[in-house]
Design an enzyme around this catalytic site. Structure first.
Site, PDB file in Angstrom:
ATOM      1  N   LYS A 237       0.890  -1.196   0.048  1.00  0.00           N
ATOM      2  CA  LYS A 237       0.033  -0.079   0.070  1.00  0.00           C
ATOM      3  C   LYS A 237       0.721   1.136   0.044  1.00  0.00           C
ATOM      4  O   LYS A 237       1.407   1.558   1.016  1.00  0.00           O
ATOM      5  CB  LYS A 237      -0.896  -0.064   1.343  1.00  0.00           C
TER       6      LYS A 237
HETATM    7  N1  PMP Z   1      -7.914  -2.270  -2.742  1.00  0.00           N
HETATM    8  C1  PMP Z   1      -7.300  -1.061  -2.550  1.00  0.00           C
HETATM    9  C2  PMP Z   1      -6.734  -0.651  -3.809  1.00  0.00           C
HETATM   10  C3  PMP Z   1      -7.227  -0.337  -1.309  1.00  0.00           C
HETATM   11  O1  PMP Z   1      -6.758   0.893  -1.632  1.00  0.00           O
HETATM   12  C4  PMP Z   1      -8.141  -0.790  -0.359  1.00  0.00           C
HETATM   13  C5  PMP Z   1      -8.231  -0.004   0.935  1.00  0.00           C
HETATM   14  N2  PMP Z   1      -7.067  -0.089   1.782  1.00  0.00           N
HETATM   15  C6  PMP Z   1      -8.706  -2.053  -0.296  1.00  0.00           C
HETATM   16  C7  PMP Z   1      -8.494  -2.909  -1.499  1.00  0.00           C
HETATM   17  C8  PMP Z   1      -9.313  -2.437   0.967  1.00  0.00           C
HETATM   18  O2  PMP Z   1      -8.369  -2.846   1.816  1.00  0.00           O
HETATM   19  P1  PMP Z   1      -8.787  -2.745   3.349  1.00  0.00           P
HETATM   20  O3  PMP Z   1      -9.838  -3.725   3.488  1.00  0.00           O
HETATM   21  O4  PMP Z   1      -7.372  -3.375   4.082  1.00  0.00           O
HETATM   22  O5  PMP Z   1      -9.075  -1.287   3.931  1.00  0.00           O
END
Ligand code: PMP
Length: 315
Positions: A158
């Site tokens: 991320k």
């Molecule tokens: N995919 C992307 C590209 C994201 O930015 C996010 C948000 N963090 C998610 C999926 C979902 O991840 P999470 O459930 O950990 O927030």
């Protein structure tokens, strides 16, 4: 969503006044998008505010940092303490927490390994979406922008720079009157939403994809898989196609910010009955009970703030 009530930002070890929490114009991370971050939520529970799946978020932050050669100069315990202190200093209960680790200012040569800075911003959080949309479901479009393949950038990390792809997709979707974009992967199979993972429901079965489809492995996604199995649904993980999406009984998106939100339409074609379906509703209800500390079987997913702060103060 607003920063209005945020007074304190934790920056490199200190609670810093909002106005003073600035980054220098020469910071390497600003120029090249070399920062890694997390999006975390704290919720009010009967025992006070608690952070949802904090160790998992910190683990992903560390994995993201490793990929980009960023050495986080803080332990998980120190980051936990910093987050707890920051939320308490700001007087928040329901809030969104954004730790960011980035290469700071020293040199702008591409090979430079600059000093690493760490910032934690929290802000008060009500709802990412209006209640009506959450009920009715989103009108999504298949983005003309493909999700970059995991051989181009590490999709399981991320990082700040990687979000340019999501931003292009969201801007395009918005300009064409849609609520959200779904991106296909390099092969034309489903990847994920701009900032959400994707679940399809077929009968009593949930279908979702994994890192082989160039997705970020969402923590909400992992939670939903466990919750669904706990509720007796089968969950299959594998490649998903556009056909699978259009033929699904129900579709929903998952993410820390939006939690679990049904998809009503894809490019004007109704999914199921074009509103939140029974499986989506059941999982959403279970998720909401868990994050707010009303399901004892999942209490281990919560880090209570006050206990963290008390333990830290006593140490
Ligand atoms: N995919 C992307 C590209 C994201 O930015 C996010 C948000 N963090 C998610 C999926 C979902 O991840 P999470 O459930 O950990 O927030």
């Amino acid at each position: 969503m607003s920063f209005e009530k945020t007074q304190w930002v934790w920056h490199n070890g200190e609670q810093t006044a909002w106005e003073e929490a600035r980054i220098h114009a020469s910071a390497y991370g600003i120029h090249y998008g070399t920062g890694v971050f997390e999006g975390i939520r704290a919720y009010g529970t009967p025992e006070g505010p608690a952070i949802f799946r904090l160790p998992e978020h910190l683990a992903r932050l560390r994995q993201s940092a490793e990929v980009y050669y960023l050495q986080i100069p803080w332990t998980d315990e120190q980051l936990t303490e910093a987050i707890a202190e920051n939320i308490l200093a700001n007087g928040f209960t329901d809030c969104y927490i954004r730790p960011l680790v980035y290469f700071d200012s020293e040199h702008l040569g591409i090979r430079a390994l600059c000093p690493v800075s760490t910032t934690i911003i929290a802000w008060e959080w009500a709802h990412a979406l209006d209640a009506r949309k959450k009920e009715e479901g989103l009108r999504v479009t298949i983005s003309p922008w493909r999700k970059f393949h995991s051989t181009m950038l590490p999709t399981t990390a991320k990082s700040t720079g990687q979000y340019l792809n999501s931003i292009l997709a969201v801007r395009d979707a918005e300009a064409r009157g849609f609520d959200e974009a779904i991106l296909l992967d390099m092969h034309g199979n489903l990847a994920e939403g701009a900032v959400e993972n994707l679940f399809l429901v077929r009968g009593n079965k949930l279908l979702t994809n994994d890192e082989h489809s160039s997705i970020l492995l969402g923590i909400t996604r992992a939670s939903v898989i466990e919750i669904a199995r706990h509720l007796g649904y089968a969950v299959e993980i594998g490649t998903l196609t556009l056909d699978d999406l259009l033929g699904a009984d129900e579709v929903f998106l998952t993410g820390t910010a939006i939690e679990i939100v049904p998809v009503a339409e894809v490019d004007g074609r109704k999914i199921g009955r074009g509103q939140a379906g029974p499986v989506t509703k059941r999982i959403r209800q279970a998720y909401s009970e868990i994050v707010t500390g009303r399901n004892p079987s999942f209490k281990h997913w919560l880090t209570p703030l006050r206990r963290t702060a008390t333990v830290m103060a006593a140490a």
